[in-house]
Write a protein that holds these residues in place. Structure first.
Motif, short mmCIF file in Angstrom:
data_model
loop_
_atom_site.label_atom_id
_atom_site.label_comp_id
_atom_site.label_asym_id
_atom_site.label_seq_id
_atom_site.Cartn_x
_atom_site.Cartn_y
_atom_site.Cartn_z
N ILE A 28 0.84 -1.21 -0.05
CA ILE A 28 0.04 -0.01 -0.06
C ILE A 28 0.75 1.17 0.08
CG2 ILE A 28 -1.72 1.16 1.18
CD1 ILE A 28 -2.83 -1.35 0.24
N GLN A 29 0.53 2.27 -1.01
CA GLN A 29 1.40 3.52 -0.90
C GLN A 29 0.29 4.29 -0.27
OE1 GLN A 29 4.36 3.11 -2.17
NE2 GLN A 29 4.16 4.28 -3.85
N PHE A 30 0.61 4.75 0.91
CA PHE A 30 -0.29 5.57 1.76
C PHE A 30 -0.23 6.98 1.51
CE2 PHE A 30 -2.17 7.61 5.56
CZ PHE A 30 -3.26 6.84 5.86
N ARG A 31 -1.25 7.52 1.10
CA ARG A 31 -1.41 9.02 0.77
C ARG A 31 -1.81 9.69 2.08
NH1 ARG A 31 1.32 8.34 -3.81
NH2 ARG A 31 0.52 6.65 -5.51
N ARG A 68 -10.68 11.38 8.65
CA ARG A 68 -10.17 12.37 7.95
C ARG A 68 -11.28 13.20 7.01
NH1 ARG A 68 -6.39 8.64 4.78
NH2 ARG A 68 -7.08 6.85 6.07
N LEU A 130 -10.18 10.79 0.74
CA LEU A 130 -9.81 9.65 -0.29
C LEU A 130 -10.74 8.65 -0.55
CD1 LEU A 130 -6.06 8.34 -0.21
CD2 LEU A 130 -8.05 6.82 -0.31
N ALA A 132 -10.77 5.06 -2.47
CA ALA A 132 -9.80 3.80 -3.11
C ALA A 132 -10.93 2.86 -3.75
CB ALA A 132 -9.11 3.22 -1.92
N LEU A 160 -8.05 7.45 -6.28
CA LEU A 160 -6.72 6.32 -6.68
C LEU A 160 -7.75 5.76 -7.65
CD1 LEU A 160 -5.53 5.01 -3.26
CD2 LEU A 160 -4.81 6.97 -4.55
N HIS A 185 -1.80 2.10 -5.85
CA HIS A 185 -2.60 1.60 -5.07
C HIS A 185 -2.43 2.50 -3.78
CE1 HIS A 185 -4.10 -2.58 -6.66
NE2 HIS A 185 -3.90 -1.57 -7.47
N1 ADE Z 1 -3.62 4.46 -0.33
C1 ADE Z 1 -4.44 5.05 0.65
N2 ADE Z 1 -3.82 5.98 1.43
C2 ADE Z 1 -4.42 6.87 2.22
N3 ADE Z 1 -5.72 6.24 2.70
C3 ADE Z 1 -6.20 5.25 2.28
N4 ADE Z 1 -7.51 4.50 2.33
C4 ADE Z 1 -7.61 3.64 1.57
N5 ADE Z 1 -6.52 3.58 0.68
C5 ADE Z 1 -5.52 4.77 1.21
#
Ligand code: ADE
Ligand code: PRP
Length: 185
Positions: A28-31, A68, A130, A132, A160, A185
């Motif tokens: 997972i690339q957390f944004r 968030r 966000l 997903a 995303l 992702h």
């Molecule tokens: N890649 C992602 N970054 C931040 N929040 C998320 N929630 C689901 N996927 C995420």
């Protein structure tokens, strides 16, 4: 190009998003929006970009999704002079609630809101940071519809698209938009 803006605010909002690889799990690339929230110009410009989309819709209420979505939803509500209603994860709201169970990658979860807080026939704008897969926003939109609300749009800071959330919402008849788009992702 990894990240794109759908509009043209004064600061480069995508540059203020921090990407943390392998959180909360490998792949997972957390944004992370906290870096944008901590930047005064960035927070102002993101709120203005959300407001530019929201204002012409003239919603009765802004509905934000925990956690968030509370931050951006409340900023947006304040900026366009509308009330804010929280949709929370189960067991957090003190009053009588209505809720919806929804499927996650592993198992299920439940979203709840206070009964009667979104009056029947009200025109609402759903907000989260966000999208997903769209599972969370879809459940929230369904809950709102079950209460007799009209979901004008689901609005996000980040999409995303590889995960298909906006397409899934639109397939269910919920208009959806995001300010920024990130690949992967
Ligand atoms: N890649 C992602 N970054 C931040 N929040 C998320 N929630 C689901 N996927 C995420
Ligand atoms: O489109 P989906 O696949 O449903 O994923 C998006 C959801 O995931 C994140 O929330 P999270 O559940 O991590 O909760 P938080 O905001 O409380 O951190 C994000 O803020 C959205 O609500």
């Amino acid at each position: 190009m990894e990240a794109r803006m759908s509009s043209n605010p004064t600061s480069d909002l995508t540059a203020l998003i921090r990407t943390i690889p392998d959180f909360p799990k490998p792949g997972i690339q957390f944004r992370d929006i906290t870096t944008l929230l901590a930047d005064g110009d960035g927070l102002r410009d993101l709120t203005a970009a959300l407001a530019e989309i929201a204002r012409p819709l003239d919603p009765d209420l802004i509905v934000g999704i925990e956690a968030r979505g509370f931050i951006l939803g409340a900023a947006l509500a304040l900026s366009i002079g509308k009330g804010f209603v929280p949709v929370r994860k189960k067991g957090k709201l003190p009053g009588k609630t209505v809720g919806i169970d929804y499927v996650l990658e592993y198992g299920t979860d439940r979203l709840e809101m206070h009964e009667g807080q979104v009056p029947q026939g009200s025109r609402v704008l759903l907000v989260d940071d966000l999208i997903a897969t769209g599972g969370t926003a879809n459940a929230a939109a369904q809950l709102l519809r079950e209460q007799g609300a009209i979901v004008l749009m689901a609005l996000f800071a980040i999409d995303l698209p590889a995960l298909g959330g906006i397409a899934a919402l639109e397939a269910d008849g919920v208009a959806a938009r995001a300010i920024m788009t990130f690949d992967g992702h």
